[in-house]
Design a protein around this motif. Sequence first.
Motif, mmCIF file in Angstrom:
data_model
loop_
_atom_site.group_PDB
_atom_site.id
_atom_site.type_symbol
_atom_site.label_atom_id
_atom_site.label_comp_id
_atom_site.label_asym_id
_atom_site.label_seq_id
_atom_site.Cartn_x
_atom_site.Cartn_y
_atom_site.Cartn_z
ATOM 1 N N HIS A 37 0.817 -1.213 0.000
ATOM 2 C CA HIS A 37 0.000 0.000 0.000
ATOM 3 C C HIS A 37 0.852 1.264 0.000
ATOM 4 O O HIS A 37 0.433 2.282 -0.557
ATOM 5 C CB HIS A 37 -0.950 -0.005 1.198
ATOM 6 N N LEU A 38 2.002 1.207 0.598
ATOM 7 C CA LEU A 38 2.883 2.373 0.574
ATOM 8 C C LEU A 38 3.515 2.563 -0.793
ATOM 9 O O LEU A 38 3.684 3.697 -1.266
ATOM 10 C CB LEU A 38 3.978 2.221 1.638
ATOM 11 N N PHE A 39 3.856 1.451 -1.449
ATOM 12 C CA PHE A 39 4.546 1.502 -2.740
ATOM 13 C C PHE A 39 3.862 0.537 -3.717
ATOM 14 O O PHE A 39 4.358 -0.548 -3.982
ATOM 15 C CB PHE A 39 6.026 1.138 -2.571
ATOM 16 N N PRO A 40 2.691 0.925 -4.248
ATOM 17 C CA PRO A 40 1.914 -0.003 -5.088
ATOM 18 C C PRO A 40 2.638 -0.488 -6.328
ATOM 19 O O PRO A 40 2.358 -1.586 -6.811
ATOM 20 C CB PRO A 40 0.679 0.835 -5.462
ATOM 21 N N SER A 41 3.553 0.316 -6.871
ATOM 22 C CA SER A 41 4.248 -0.097 -8.097
ATOM 23 C C SER A 41 5.494 -0.934 -7.819
ATOM 24 O O SER A 41 6.179 -1.334 -8.758
ATOM 25 C CB SER A 41 4.633 1.130 -8.932
ATOM 26 N N MET A 42 5.779 -1.213 -6.552
ATOM 27 C CA MET A 42 6.949 -2.030 -6.224
ATOM 28 C C MET A 42 6.721 -3.465 -6.688
ATOM 29 O O MET A 42 5.708 -4.083 -6.352
ATOM 30 C CB MET A 42 7.225 -2.025 -4.718
ATOM 31 N N PRO A 43 7.645 -4.045 -7.464
ATOM 32 C CA PRO A 43 7.483 -5.441 -7.901
ATOM 33 C C PRO A 43 7.321 -6.386 -6.718
ATOM 34 O O PRO A 43 7.964 -6.200 -5.673
ATOM 35 C CB PRO A 43 8.781 -5.710 -8.672
ATOM 36 N N MET A 44 6.474 -7.377 -6.904
ATOM 37 C CA MET A 44 6.153 -8.289 -5.807
ATOM 38 C C MET A 44 7.367 -8.888 -5.108
ATOM 39 O O MET A 44 7.418 -8.905 -3.871
ATOM 40 C CB MET A 44 5.227 -9.398 -6.324
ATOM 41 N N PRO A 45 8.399 -9.372 -5.824
ATOM 42 C CA PRO A 45 9.516 -9.998 -5.106
ATOM 43 C C PRO A 45 10.330 -9.027 -4.257
ATOM 44 O O PRO A 45 11.091 -9.467 -3.389
ATOM 45 C CB PRO A 45 10.371 -10.593 -6.232
ATOM 46 N N ASN A 46 10.180 -7.717 -4.475
ATOM 47 C CA ASN A 46 10.920 -6.737 -3.681
ATOM 48 C C ASN A 46 10.235 -6.407 -2.364
ATOM 49 O O ASN A 46 10.844 -5.781 -1.482
ATOM 50 C CB ASN A 46 11.123 -5.447 -4.479
ATOM 51 N N LEU A 47 8.973 -6.794 -2.208
ATOM 52 C CA LEU A 47 8.241 -6.461 -0.990
ATOM 53 C C LEU A 47 8.876 -7.104 0.235
ATOM 54 O O LEU A 47 8.942 -6.495 1.308
ATOM 55 C CB LEU A 47 6.786 -6.915 -1.124
ATOM 56 N N ARG A 48 9.353 -8.338 0.079
ATOM 57 C CA ARG A 48 10.012 -9.029 1.200
ATOM 58 C C ARG A 48 11.234 -8.246 1.674
ATOM 59 O O ARG A 48 11.485 -8.137 2.885
ATOM 60 C CB ARG A 48 10.411 -10.444 0.769
ATOM 61 N N ARG A 49 12.001 -7.693 0.747
ATOM 62 C CA ARG A 49 13.199 -6.923 1.098
ATOM 63 C C ARG A 49 12.850 -5.561 1.679
ATOM 64 O O ARG A 49 13.594 -5.010 2.501
ATOM 65 C CB ARG A 49 14.084 -6.764 -0.134
ATOM 66 N N ALA A 50 11.712 -5.009 1.277
ATOM 67 C CA ALA A 50 11.302 -3.698 1.789
ATOM 68 C C ALA A 50 10.739 -3.789 3.195
ATOM 69 O O ALA A 50 10.791 -2.808 3.953
ATOM 70 C CB ALA A 50 10.255 -3.087 0.857
ATOM 71 N N GLN A 51 10.228 -4.951 3.564
ATOM 72 C CA GLN A 51 9.522 -5.091 4.842
ATOM 73 C C GLN A 51 10.353 -4.657 6.060
ATOM 74 O O GLN A 51 9.876 -3.862 6.880
ATOM 75 C CB GLN A 51 9.027 -6.533 4.992
ATOM 76 N N PRO A 52 11.592 -5.124 6.236
ATOM 77 C CA PRO A 52 12.334 -4.686 7.425
ATOM 78 C C PRO A 52 12.647 -3.190 7.423
ATOM 79 O O PRO A 52 12.718 -2.564 8.485
ATOM 80 C CB PRO A 52 13.623 -5.522 7.379
ATOM 81 N N ILE A 53 12.815 -2.599 6.247
ATOM 82 C CA ILE A 53 13.070 -1.163 6.169
ATOM 83 C C ILE A 53 11.848 -0.388 6.638
ATOM 84 O O ILE A 53 11.939 0.553 7.440
ATOM 85 C CB ILE A 53 13.446 -0.758 4.729
ATOM 86 N N VAL A 54 10.677 -0.787 6.146
ATOM 87 C CA VAL A 54 9.446 -0.092 6.514
ATOM 88 C C VAL A 54 9.125 -0.297 7.985
ATOM 89 O O VAL A 54 8.744 0.643 8.695
ATOM 90 C CB VAL A 54 8.278 -0.586 5.636
ATOM 91 N N GLN A 55 9.287 -1.521 8.474
ATOM 92 C CA GLN A 55 8.980 -1.792 9.878
ATOM 93 C C GLN A 55 9.885 -0.989 10.805
ATOM 94 O O GLN A 55 9.413 -0.396 11.788
ATOM 95 C CB GLN A 55 9.121 -3.280 10.167
ATOM 96 N N ALA A 56 11.171 -0.942 10.499
ATOM 97 C CA ALA A 56 12.100 -0.172 11.331
ATOM 98 C C ALA A 56 11.758 1.315 11.305
ATOM 99 O O ALA A 56 11.833 2.007 12.329
ATOM 100 C CB ALA A 56 13.535 -0.399 10.849
ATOM 101 N N TYR A 57 11.378 1.807 10.145
ATOM 102 C CA TYR A 57 11.036 3.230 10.027
ATOM 103 C C TYR A 57 9.779 3.545 10.829
ATOM 104 O O TYR A 57 9.699 4.595 11.492
ATOM 105 C CB TYR A 57 10.847 3.585 8.554
ATOM 106 N N CYS A 58 8.791 2.662 10.786
ATOM 107 C CA CYS A 58 7.580 2.883 11.574
ATOM 108 C C CYS A 58 7.900 2.889 13.069
ATOM 109 O O CYS A 58 7.308 3.666 13.845
ATOM 110 C CB CYS A 58 6.540 1.807 11.258
#
Length: 355
Positions: free
Chosen positions: A296-317
Amino acid sequence: MTNSTAIDDADPPIPPESAERGSDFARLSRRITQAGLLDRRPGHYAARLGLVAASFVGGWAVFFAVGDSWYQLLVAAFLAVVFAQIGLVAHDLAHRQVFRSRRSSELAGLVAGNLAIGMSYGWWMDKHTRHHANPNHEDHDPDVAPDFLIWSHEQAAESRGLPRLLGRRQAFLFFPLLTLEGFNLHVSSVRALTRPTTRNRAAEASLLAVHAALYLGALFTVLSPGKAVAFLLLHQAIFGVYLGCTFAPNHKGMPMLRGSEKLDFLRRQVLTSRNVRGGRVLDTVLGGLNYQIEHHLFPSMPMPNLRRAQPIVQAYCQELGVDYLETGIVSSYAQALRHLHDVGASLRAGSPAPG
């Protein structure tokens, strides 16, 4: 209603030079961009689309090879899973995760949605765009409109007719009702194309008609009438349950917004979404939608990159003190069902219907 292009604009690029002094989302976007997580993944999608297409063709090849047999019910179950995976591919196409070009995404979406599985790509894209813009907002998110189920105490108090009747026991009816979701997608697609303002109406209607002719023609040519009806019912029921189980854990039971309640973009997306823990198998089964917050934060992000983005987003929150919910798959369904049961409490108590 015309098909919106908000999905295309929902994930705007943030100029690096202004990101640090911008909004909370702008600073997060800079981190994600620097990590290369918005870059296209052509290899992944080439393999994924190839596997899904091969499964689709292979499933129908087995259907014709088996012939008039009750073993076709196994083929129906397999093709239901394939149809759902095609639906998830159409979702990624709508968000332009696969192709950079809007035209290429739209053409591929029409083939995947309208022709392959009989779902209007334009209707679904319009509906999903509005959901992304205002997730869990009772006035603007079509996914929480009280069509059959009710999602808040306010909706329960205002409910009439069928939603009010079903609302009393909606937690117990949720999964049985999902067996009708496949049929609902087809009906809603046809209804949407009766609106003269719908874009590409002629092309969408033609492709839906071709799908219906080939699908029903194959069933009633190869199978006896009884087996054909059984195949159709089982196939569409499993298709609907699969899609419903893919989307249900993401927002149901999360905070609802109403009226003029306003949150900034980051909080609106994070606080109304729920992630589901799991490995790569779950990523494949749910099409990456288990990373609902990142999606939802980055709708155009390719699906396989979501796993890598998760720790970045969680830490930022965590830095911002913004609640970030991640749970197991069973717990996610339990939370959604508890919410539905709680919302229906006033109806079970016999609260008066609105005048």
